[in-house]
Scaffold this motif. Structure first.
Motif, PDB file in Angstrom:
ATOM      1  N   ALA A 104      -2.048  11.123   6.561  1.00 11.03           N
ATOM      2  CA  ALA A 104      -0.951  10.897   7.173  1.00 11.03           C
ATOM      3  C   ALA A 104      -0.641   9.452   7.487  1.00 11.03           C
ATOM      4  CB  ALA A 104      -0.669  11.735   8.384  1.00 11.03           C
ATOM      5  N   VAL A 105      -0.071   8.801   6.368  1.00  8.77           N
ATOM      6  CA  VAL A 105      -0.114   7.396   6.212  1.00  8.77           C
ATOM      7  C   VAL A 105       1.163   6.899   6.946  1.00  8.77           C
ATOM      8  CG1 VAL A 105      -0.019   5.352   4.738  1.00  8.77           C
ATOM      9  CG2 VAL A 105      -1.228   7.605   3.998  1.00  8.77           C
ATOM     10  N   ASN A 106       0.991   6.290   8.285  1.00 11.66           N
ATOM     11  CA  ASN A 106       1.912   5.949   9.115  1.00 11.66           C
ATOM     12  C   ASN A 106       1.854   4.134   8.866  1.00 11.66           C
ATOM     13  OD1 ASN A 106      -0.673   6.084  10.213  1.00 11.66           O
ATOM     14  ND2 ASN A 106       0.264   5.431  12.267  1.00 11.66           N
ATOM     15  N   GLY A 107       2.683   3.319   8.456  1.00 16.34           N
ATOM     16  CA  GLY A 107       2.721   2.324   8.167  1.00 16.34           C
ATOM     17  C   GLY A 107       1.856   1.637   7.183  1.00 16.34           C
ATOM     18  N   PHE A 108       0.975   0.338   7.237  1.00 19.06           N
ATOM     19  CA  PHE A 108      -0.006  -0.124   6.429  1.00 19.06           C
ATOM     20  C   PHE A 108      -0.988   0.481   5.972  1.00 19.06           C
ATOM     21  CE2 PHE A 108       2.541  -3.809   8.417  1.00 19.06           C
ATOM     22  CZ  PHE A 108       3.063  -4.350   7.364  1.00 19.06           C
ATOM     23  N   ALA A 109      -1.189   0.681   4.967  1.00 14.97           N
ATOM     24  CA  ALA A 109      -2.476   1.305   4.227  1.00 14.97           C
ATOM     25  C   ALA A 109      -2.941   0.374   3.201  1.00 14.97           C
ATOM     26  CB  ALA A 109      -2.115   2.586   3.560  1.00 14.97           C
ATOM     27  N   LEU A 110      -3.548  -0.772   3.624  1.00 18.80           N
ATOM     28  CA  LEU A 110      -4.292  -2.078   2.684  1.00 18.80           C
ATOM     29  C   LEU A 110      -5.683  -1.957   2.359  1.00 18.80           C
ATOM     30  CD1 LEU A 110      -1.840  -4.735   4.233  1.00 18.80           C
ATOM     31  CD2 LEU A 110      -1.284  -3.202   2.409  1.00 18.80           C
ATOM     32  N   GLY A 111      -6.123  -2.256   1.398  1.00 18.93           N
ATOM     33  CA  GLY A 111      -7.484  -2.675   1.121  1.00 18.93           C
ATOM     34  C   GLY A 111      -8.141  -1.295   1.336  1.00 18.93           C
ATOM     35  N   GLY A 112      -9.240  -1.319   2.422  1.00 17.05           N
ATOM     36  CA  GLY A 112     -10.068  -0.382   2.598  1.00 17.05           C
ATOM     37  C   GLY A 112      -9.109   0.878   3.279  1.00 17.05           C
ATOM     38  N   GLY A 113      -8.249   0.649   3.875  1.00 15.55           N
ATOM     39  CA  GLY A 113      -7.123   1.545   4.108  1.00 15.55           C
ATOM     40  C   GLY A 113      -6.526   2.706   3.272  1.00 15.55           C
ATOM     41  N   LEU A 114      -6.081   1.729   2.177  1.00 14.17           N
ATOM     42  CA  LEU A 114      -5.547   2.663   1.051  1.00 14.17           C
ATOM     43  C   LEU A 114      -6.836   3.309   0.184  1.00 14.17           C
ATOM     44  CD1 LEU A 114      -3.304   3.487  -0.784  1.00 14.17           C
ATOM     45  CD2 LEU A 114      -3.543   1.245  -2.261  1.00 14.17           C
ATOM     46  N   GLU A 115      -7.915   2.850   0.219  1.00 11.70           N
ATOM     47  CA  GLU A 115      -8.895   3.248  -0.307  1.00 11.70           C
ATOM     48  C   GLU A 115      -9.485   4.553   0.354  1.00 11.70           C
ATOM     49  OE1 GLU A 115     -11.728   0.056  -2.457  1.00 11.70           O
ATOM     50  OE2 GLU A 115     -11.078  -0.466  -0.235  1.00 11.70           O
ATOM     51  N   LEU A 116      -9.178   4.409   1.727  1.00 12.00           N
ATOM     52  CA  LEU A 116      -9.829   5.618   2.617  1.00 12.00           C
ATOM     53  C   LEU A 116      -8.483   6.757   2.346  1.00 12.00           C
ATOM     54  CD1 LEU A 116     -11.256   7.076   4.732  1.00 12.00           C
ATOM     55  CD2 LEU A 116      -9.975   5.681   6.519  1.00 12.00           C
ATOM     56  N   ALA A 117      -7.273   6.417   2.254  1.00 14.72           N
ATOM     57  CA  ALA A 117      -6.273   7.439   2.140  1.00 14.72           C
ATOM     58  C   ALA A 117      -6.280   8.272   0.684  1.00 14.72           C
ATOM     59  CB  ALA A 117      -4.816   6.827   2.270  1.00 14.72           C
ATOM     60  N   MET A 118      -7.011   7.400  -0.255  1.00 11.75           N
ATOM     61  CA  MET A 118      -7.112   7.794  -1.486  1.00 11.75           C
ATOM     62  C   MET A 118      -8.209   8.796  -1.760  1.00 11.75           C
ATOM     63  SD  MET A 118      -6.013   5.046  -4.288  1.00 11.75           S
ATOM     64  CE  MET A 118      -7.275   3.600  -3.957  1.00 11.75           C
ATOM     65  N   SER A 119      -9.134   8.727  -0.791  1.00 12.89           N
ATOM     66  CA  SER A 119     -10.464   9.503  -0.670  1.00 12.89           C
ATOM     67  C   SER A 119      -9.983  10.730  -0.137  1.00 12.89           C
ATOM     68  CB  SER A 119     -11.578   8.745   0.053  1.00 12.89           C
ATOM     69  OG  SER A 119     -11.342   8.850   1.467  1.00 12.89           O
TER      70      SER A 119
END
Length: 260
Positions: A104-119
């Motif tokens: 549930a991506v709320n706001g910024f998903a950058l770097g390791g954050g986007l990588e975590l969401a993509m996993s």
């Protein structure tokens, strides 16, 4: 289990894991990565948990990236170890869980954050979400699977552009790219994820776990996804869920899957 940087709450078949470092925009540090691993492992082994939802605390960020202060002075060997351990402990671990994981991506998903969401197995975003892999602006590349998962999701050309420019895309563009499945207003984000989870929970958790394994096999070197599918398909016939599912269909009733 108690945690310093995350919250884990179970309700009605859903475990919601919240990264809880709002003053740091939920940035990932070593302790948070370990706690996330432990929370995911615990939820995956809980037979009552049928779906896991991952989100960030506050309204600004899912995860704004890695905690750069932890590795700014690393050398080659330390940097290599950082990526290898992180991928094994969290990112690959989440991708291969048998329990479905919704980001549930709320706001910024950058770097390791986007990588975590993509996993996670798929993603739902709020309208204020912003996503990107800005690592090249720091003189490094994505190290938690970003160079592999992003092109799988959005295509090689778009992934190349996102990594090379180190830029962000908004939620609408992420939806257009296929990076997220749905975009809703922030107040609707968790309710939609819970609604989707409710649909998932009506089906066989055993079959879903096997489907995850078969789908993931298509993206792994040295794996023949078709053979994995055949094997997982065959194994379904030895489960109680298969017996219940086929019986319910023939008897024209709703299935009550035992999860075995």
């Amino acid at each position: 289990m108690s945690y310093n940087n995350i919250l884990s709450e179970y309700q009605n078949g859903i475990t919601t894991i919240t990264i809880n470092r709002p003053k740091k925009l939920n940035a990932l540090n070593t302790e948070t990565i370990q706690e996330l691993h432990d929370a995911f492992d615990e939820a995956n082994n809980d037979t009552d948990t049928k779906v896991i939802i991952l989100t960030g605390s506050g309204e600004k960020a899912f995860v704004a990236g890695a905690d750069i202060s932890e590795f700014a002075d690393f050398d080659v060997n330390e940097g290599t170890k950082l990526a290898a351990q992180g991928q094994e402990l969290l990112f690959d671990f989440v991708e291969n869980l048998s329990t479905p994981v919704i980001a549930a991506v709320n706001g910024f998903a950058l770097g390791g954050g986007l990588e975590l969401a993509m996993s996670c197995h798929f993603r739902v975003a709020s309208t204020n979400a912003r996503m990107g892999l800005p690592e090249t602006s720091l003189g490094v590349i994505p190290g938690y699977g970003g160079t592999q998962r992003l092109p799988q999701l959005v295509g090689k050309g778009r992934a190349m552009e996102m990594v090379m420019t180190a830029g962000m895309i908004d939620a609408s563009q992420a939806l257009n790219y296929g990076l997220v499945n749905h975009v809703v207003e922030q107040e609707e984000l968790l309710p939609l994820c819970e609604k989707i989870a409710g649909k998932i929970m009506k089906n066989s958790s055993v079959a879903i776990g096997k489907a995850i394994k078969a789908i993931n096999a298509n993206y792994k070197d040295g794996k023949d996804g078709y053979n994995v599918e055949i094997k997982q398909f065959g194994e379904c016939f030895g489960t109680e869920d298969f017996t219940e599912g086929t019986s319910a269909f023939l008897e024209k009733r709703k299935a009550d899957f035992p999860g075995r």
